[in-house]
Design a protein around this motif. Structure first.
Motif, PDB file in Angstrom:
ATOM      1  N   CYS A 112       0.802  -1.223   0.000  1.00  0.00           N
ATOM      2  CA  CYS A 112       0.000   0.000   0.000  1.00  0.00           C
ATOM      3  C   CYS A 112       0.835   1.272   0.000  1.00  0.00           C
ATOM      4  N   ARG A 113       2.147   1.132  -0.064  1.00  0.00           N
ATOM      5  CA  ARG A 113       3.031   2.301  -0.130  1.00  0.00           C
ATOM      6  C   ARG A 113       4.070   2.078  -1.216  1.00  0.00           C
ATOM      7  N   SER A 114       4.287   3.097  -2.006  1.00  0.00           N
ATOM      8  CA  SER A 114       5.266   3.020  -3.089  1.00  0.00           C
ATOM      9  C   SER A 114       6.681   3.074  -2.507  1.00  0.00           C
ATOM     10  N   PRO A 115       7.682   2.685  -3.292  1.00  0.00           N
ATOM     11  CA  PRO A 115       9.065   2.818  -2.811  1.00  0.00           C
ATOM     12  C   PRO A 115       9.402   4.253  -2.402  1.00  0.00           C
ATOM     13  N   ALA A 116       8.899   5.235  -3.130  1.00  0.00           N
ATOM     14  CA  ALA A 116       9.161   6.632  -2.770  1.00  0.00           C
ATOM     15  C   ALA A 116       8.520   6.982  -1.426  1.00  0.00           C
ATOM     16  N   GLU A 117       7.306   6.507  -1.193  1.00  0.00           N
ATOM     17  CA  GLU A 117       6.645   6.769   0.087  1.00  0.00           C
ATOM     18  C   GLU A 117       7.386   6.087   1.231  1.00  0.00           C
ATOM     19  N   LEU A 118       7.828   4.861   1.005  1.00  0.00           N
ATOM     20  CA  LEU A 118       8.593   4.160   2.046  1.00  0.00           C
ATOM     21  C   LEU A 118       9.893   4.883   2.355  1.00  0.00           C
ATOM     22  N   GLN A 119      10.564   5.387   1.335  1.00  0.00           N
ATOM     23  CA  GLN A 119      11.803   6.134   1.538  1.00  0.00           C
ATOM     24  C   GLN A 119      11.542   7.409   2.338  1.00  0.00           C
ATOM     25  N   LEU A 120      10.445   8.095   2.024  1.00  0.00           N
ATOM     26  CA  LEU A 120      10.077   9.295   2.777  1.00  0.00           C
ATOM     27  C   LEU A 120       9.780   8.944   4.234  1.00  0.00           C
ATOM     28  N   MET A 121       9.071   7.848   4.444  1.00  0.00           N
ATOM     29  CA  MET A 121       8.783   7.421   5.812  1.00  0.00           C
ATOM     30  C   MET A 121      10.075   7.137   6.580  1.00  0.00           C
ATOM     31  N   ARG A 122      11.015   6.473   5.936  1.00  0.00           N
ATOM     32  CA  ARG A 122      12.305   6.192   6.580  1.00  0.00           C
ATOM     33  C   ARG A 122      13.051   7.487   6.896  1.00  0.00           C
ATOM     34  N   ALA A 123      13.020   8.432   5.955  1.00  0.00           N
ATOM     35  CA  ALA A 123      13.707   9.718   6.168  1.00  0.00           C
ATOM     36  C   ALA A 123      13.078  10.472   7.333  1.00  0.00           C
ATOM     37  N   LEU A 124      11.759  10.470   7.411  1.00  0.00           N
ATOM     38  CA  LEU A 124      11.083  11.133   8.536  1.00  0.00           C
ATOM     39  C   LEU A 124      11.424  10.447   9.853  1.00  0.00           C
ATOM     40  N   LYS A 125      11.422   9.132   9.854  1.00  0.00           N
ATOM     41  CA  LYS A 125      11.777   8.382  11.057  1.00  0.00           C
ATOM     42  C   LYS A 125      13.198   8.752  11.498  1.00  0.00           C
ATOM     43  N   GLN A 126      14.124   8.786  10.567  1.00  0.00           N
ATOM     44  CA  GLN A 126      15.519   9.122  10.877  1.00  0.00           C
ATOM     45  C   GLN A 126      15.640  10.555  11.398  1.00  0.00           C
ATOM     46  N   THR A 127      14.888  11.472  10.802  1.00  0.00           N
ATOM     47  CA  THR A 127      14.938  12.871  11.208  1.00  0.00           C
ATOM     48  C   THR A 127      14.331  13.079  12.596  1.00  0.00           C
ATOM     49  N   LEU A 128      13.190  12.476  12.838  1.00  0.00           N
ATOM     50  CA  LEU A 128      12.476  12.692  14.094  1.00  0.00           C
ATOM     51  C   LEU A 128      12.958  11.788  15.230  1.00  0.00           C
ATOM     52  N   ASP A 129      13.586  10.685  14.877  1.00  0.00           N
ATOM     53  CA  ASP A 129      14.032   9.718  15.879  1.00  0.00           C
ATOM     54  C   ASP A 129      15.385   9.140  15.468  1.00  0.00           C
ATOM     55  N   PRO A 130      16.431   9.987  15.445  1.00  0.00           N
ATOM     56  CA  PRO A 130      17.734   9.547  14.927  1.00  0.00           C
ATOM     57  C   PRO A 130      18.359   8.387  15.709  1.00  0.00           C
ATOM     58  N   PHE A 140      10.006  -0.307  10.466  1.00  0.00           N
ATOM     59  CA  PHE A 140      11.257  -0.569   9.756  1.00  0.00           C
ATOM     60  C   PHE A 140      12.213  -1.290  10.686  1.00  0.00           C
ATOM     61  N   ASP A 141      12.996  -2.176  10.102  1.00  0.00           N
ATOM     62  CA  ASP A 141      14.041  -2.819  10.895  1.00  0.00           C
ATOM     63  C   ASP A 141      15.107  -1.775  11.204  1.00  0.00           C
ATOM     64  N   LEU A 142      15.847  -1.993  12.259  1.00  0.00           N
ATOM     65  CA  LEU A 142      16.840  -1.019  12.708  1.00  0.00           C
ATOM     66  C   LEU A 142      17.791  -0.614  11.591  1.00  0.00           C
ATOM     67  N   ALA A 143      18.299  -1.556  10.859  1.00  0.00           N
ATOM     68  CA  ALA A 143      19.239  -1.236   9.767  1.00  0.00           C
ATOM     69  C   ALA A 143      18.551  -0.417   8.692  1.00  0.00           C
ATOM     70  N   GLN A 144      17.295  -0.724   8.387  1.00  0.00           N
ATOM     71  CA  GLN A 144      16.558   0.028   7.375  1.00  0.00           C
ATOM     72  C   GLN A 144      16.294   1.449   7.827  1.00  0.00           C
ATOM     73  N   ALA A 145      15.952   1.617   9.088  1.00  0.00           N
ATOM     74  CA  ALA A 145      15.627   2.948   9.580  1.00  0.00           C
ATOM     75  C   ALA A 145      16.855   3.856   9.584  1.00  0.00           C
ATOM     76  N   SER A 146      18.007   3.299   9.925  1.00  0.00           N
ATOM     77  CA  SER A 146      19.179   4.150  10.037  1.00  0.00           C
ATOM     78  C   SER A 146      19.923   4.334   8.716  1.00  0.00           C
ATOM     79  N   THR A 147      19.833   3.347   7.833  1.00  0.00           N
ATOM     80  CA  THR A 147      20.559   3.456   6.566  1.00  0.00           C
ATOM     81  C   THR A 147      19.684   3.893   5.403  1.00  0.00           C
ATOM     82  N   GLY A 148      18.367   3.799   5.592  1.00  0.00           N
ATOM     83  CA  GLY A 148      17.457   4.131   4.484  1.00  0.00           C
ATOM     84  C   GLY A 148      17.285   2.992   3.517  1.00  0.00           C
TER      85      GLY A 148
END
Length: 149
Positions: A112-130, A140-148
C-alpha cells in the motif's frame, strides 16, 4: 430497523467465526463492493470452509473483514493475510485503517506504499528519531531505519 442496535451487536455476527481472524483495512468507498467479493471468492477457492463478515465505518473508507478458515496456524494466517492485503493493492487500499502497522502488518506495507513513500517514511523516522528509540522495529528494521535501505 434499529441501525445502532445492529452496530452495537457485532459480537453476535462474529460468534460463529472461530478461530477468528480480524483485519482493519481502508480504501475508496467505490471499491469496497468489488474488494469484498474478491476477498470472499479467493477465500472460498483456497479455503472452502471459510466464513466471513465485513463491517465497519464504511462512510470513511474503513472496513473490518472478520473471518474463519478453520485454523489460525501461522502458515494459514499468512495465506489469509496475502488474500486480504493482496486484494487491496489494485484498489490503492491501505493495510491498516486505524490501528497502525506494527509487527504483524510490517511485511505487507509495500502493498500500500510506493518505494518513494517508504523512503520518505524512513527519512522522517531518521529525522524525528535519529537514535531509533520510538517504536523500534515496528515499521522498519533497525538497519533500514538508520541506513534508508
Amino acid at each position: 430497523v434499529d441501525l445502532w442496535a445492529i452496530r452495537d451487536d457485532i459480537d453476535s455476527m462474529n460468534k460463529n467465526l472461530s478461530p477468528t481472524l480480524t483485519f482493519d483495512v481502508s480504501m475508496n468507498i467505490a471499491q469496497m463492493d468489488d474488494y469484498v467479493k474478491d476477498v470472499k471468492r479467493q477465500l472460498a477457492e483456497r479455503f472452502p470452509q471459510a466464513r466471513s463478515v465485513f463491517f465497519g465505518h464504511i462512510g470513511d473508507g474503513n472496513i473490518h473483514p472478520v473471518m474463519t478458515v478453520g485454523s489460525a496456524g501461522h502458515d494459514i494466517v499468512e495465506q489469509v493475510e496475502e488474500i486480504v492485503y493482496g486484494c487491496l493493492r489494485s484498489r490503492a487500499g491501505i493495510i491498516s485503517a486505524e490501528h497502525g502497522i506494527g509487527l504483524e502488518k510490517k511485511p505487507y506495507l509495500h502493498l500500500c506504499r510506493s518505494p518513494a513513500e517508504l523512503q520518505l517514511m524512513r527519512a522522517l523516522k531518521q529525522t524525528l528519531d535519529p537514535k531509533n528509540l520510538l517504536n523500534r522495529g515496528k515499521i522498519f528494521d533497525l538497519a533500514q531505519a538508520s541506513t534508508g535501505a
